[in-house]
Design an enzyme around this catalytic site. Sequence first.
Site, short mmCIF file in Angstrom:
data_model
loop_
_atom_site.label_atom_id
_atom_site.label_comp_id
_atom_site.label_asym_id
_atom_site.label_seq_id
_atom_site.Cartn_x
_atom_site.Cartn_y
_atom_site.Cartn_z
N TYR A 150 0.82 -1.22 0.00
CA TYR A 150 0.00 0.00 0.00
C TYR A 150 0.86 1.27 0.00
O TYR A 150 0.64 2.18 0.79
CB TYR A 150 -0.98 0.02 1.18
CG TYR A 150 -1.77 -1.25 1.34
CD1 TYR A 150 -2.37 -1.88 0.23
CD2 TYR A 150 -1.93 -1.87 2.58
CE1 TYR A 150 -3.10 -3.04 0.37
CE2 TYR A 150 -2.65 -3.04 2.73
CZ TYR A 150 -3.23 -3.63 1.62
OH TYR A 150 -3.95 -4.78 1.77
N HIS A 151 1.83 1.29 -0.92
CA HIS A 151 2.71 2.45 -1.06
C HIS A 151 2.67 3.00 -2.49
O HIS A 151 3.72 3.19 -3.12
CB HIS A 151 4.15 2.08 -0.70
CG HIS A 151 4.32 1.56 0.70
ND1 HIS A 151 5.42 0.80 1.08
CD2 HIS A 151 3.54 1.69 1.81
CE1 HIS A 151 5.29 0.48 2.35
NE2 HIS A 151 4.16 1.01 2.82
N PRO A 152 1.49 3.29 -3.04
CA PRO A 152 1.45 3.79 -4.43
C PRO A 152 1.97 5.22 -4.51
O PRO A 152 1.78 6.02 -3.60
CB PRO A 152 -0.05 3.73 -4.77
CG PRO A 152 -0.74 3.88 -3.45
CD PRO A 152 0.14 3.20 -2.44
#
Length: 549
Positions: free
Chosen positions: A464-466
């Site tokens: 969850y590091h876009p």
Amino acid sequence: MHADYVIVGAGSAGCAMAYRLAEAGKRVTVIEHGGSDAGPFIQMPGALSYPMNMGIYDWGFATEPEPHLGGRVLATPRGKVIGGSSSINGMVYVRGHARDYDTWAEMGADGWAYADVLPYFKRMENSHGGSGPEFRGSDGPLHITRGPRDNPLFNSFIKAGEQAGYPVTSDYNGQSQEGFGPMEATIWKGRRWSAANAYLKPAMAGGNVHIARGFARKIVMEGKRAVGVEVETRAGIEVIRAGREVIIAASSINSPKLLLLSGIGPAEHLREHGIEVVADRKGVGANLQDHLEIYMQFAASQPITLYKYWNIWGKAWVGAQWLLTGKGLGASNQFEACAFIRTKAGVEYPDIQYHFLPIAVRYDGKAVASGHGFQAHVGPMRSKSRGSVTLRSADPKAPPKILFNYMSEPSDWEDFRTCIRLTREIFGQEAFKPYLKEELQPGSALQTDAELDAFLREHVESAYHPCGTARMGRATDPMAVVDPECRVIGVEGLRVADSSIFPQVTNGNLNGPSIMTGEKAADHILGRTPLPASNLEPFINPNWKTAQR
């Protein structure tokens, strides 16, 4: 409602900018579609798996079928609440490596090298337990703490790394990221210390910041100048005008979507959807990056893990203790030990991250191993795979198309296999002998490249590091979307400042770098001379060219 500046998005960067602009006497309106962050599901660190799975707090995005993962569709949670994703994340605080920012500068983000951003990290931090005032801040709005590491498994993980020949670092956010050590978190006095708690609420109390509840549909342009934001509220559609500038800080998913809906992006794509072209910027929505990870899970030979609380009575006890005292297991995110290491000799700085957790469970809390166990989240930091965010239609309410194109580069597979093999070696050390029963996942039977690849295809998950979808660069770069002062190239009165402007994903979790981006952008918006550059040097393993550890 008159504002000098209108910020779209009350997330990590948006809250920081609102605080700094208001501090300078400016009137700020922050548009936020989400609601309140009140309640234990957000504020209790131990409940972190809940808010990212609750529609009231999460936009509910998902990828298109990922072609290199057998067509799997992966969740892409983004915060829809004040504080944005800092209100639904795992609260892990990582600045990134110094070399990440030097790379940004080399890619055209002039003025964003490590020497330039370190003073902003120090300005924003109130570090409790870090390496001291040279590298860390002590009076900023963002409290950063360390868990108690009461469970012996945390120290076993750090000791096992040392036994395997890796360094131990006392502060991976200080001079030396490389090594095993304690993990830091945005937790203060037993509560999640989100950007809303650290920045937005104090700024609102000062009277210069107003929250406008509503759904941002597009930026209102007069010719080439942004003058406001079209917002859908309960009362209907209205325009919130900005006296000076509009600033988009809506996430690496929603920021490019909003630019595209406003006529800023690849001309061909805009025309496909009948949108008038205001500025032809090919980079809008391109360059999408993320971190993938797997959960290496092990069965425990002693009943010392958090599994004993993984039942209705255990959860009730942890929750009640936290509600009554603000302490106990609920006051920690349970990520209290970590590591950053390198895959091989010839890699200058760490390209693998570990989060250690004293239970074997999915990050979203949806599946737990049956019995006592523990796990390490592990994955490569600098995948070469790139994806995109594009419009599904010209309807602002339609979710965008998100395709990360995960694992599209052969090096991704090689790096992940290395992650699995290095992790097995670490957990095979003497420090884990009293606690480790067997490997649950992937399972020791899987050994060949083909077997590991099949496992990876089924089990890699987003961390969850876009980021990266409105890349910062020089105005002459055709793929850059914003210049190094966060101004959208080709228009006036419009900036973007959030994780979408990152030229390349940083090492580790992105909340810290996103807040730093808001801090630094605020000075650019105010026309201030940036903080003086630092002359401190990070530690780089002197033997990196010839040794993996």
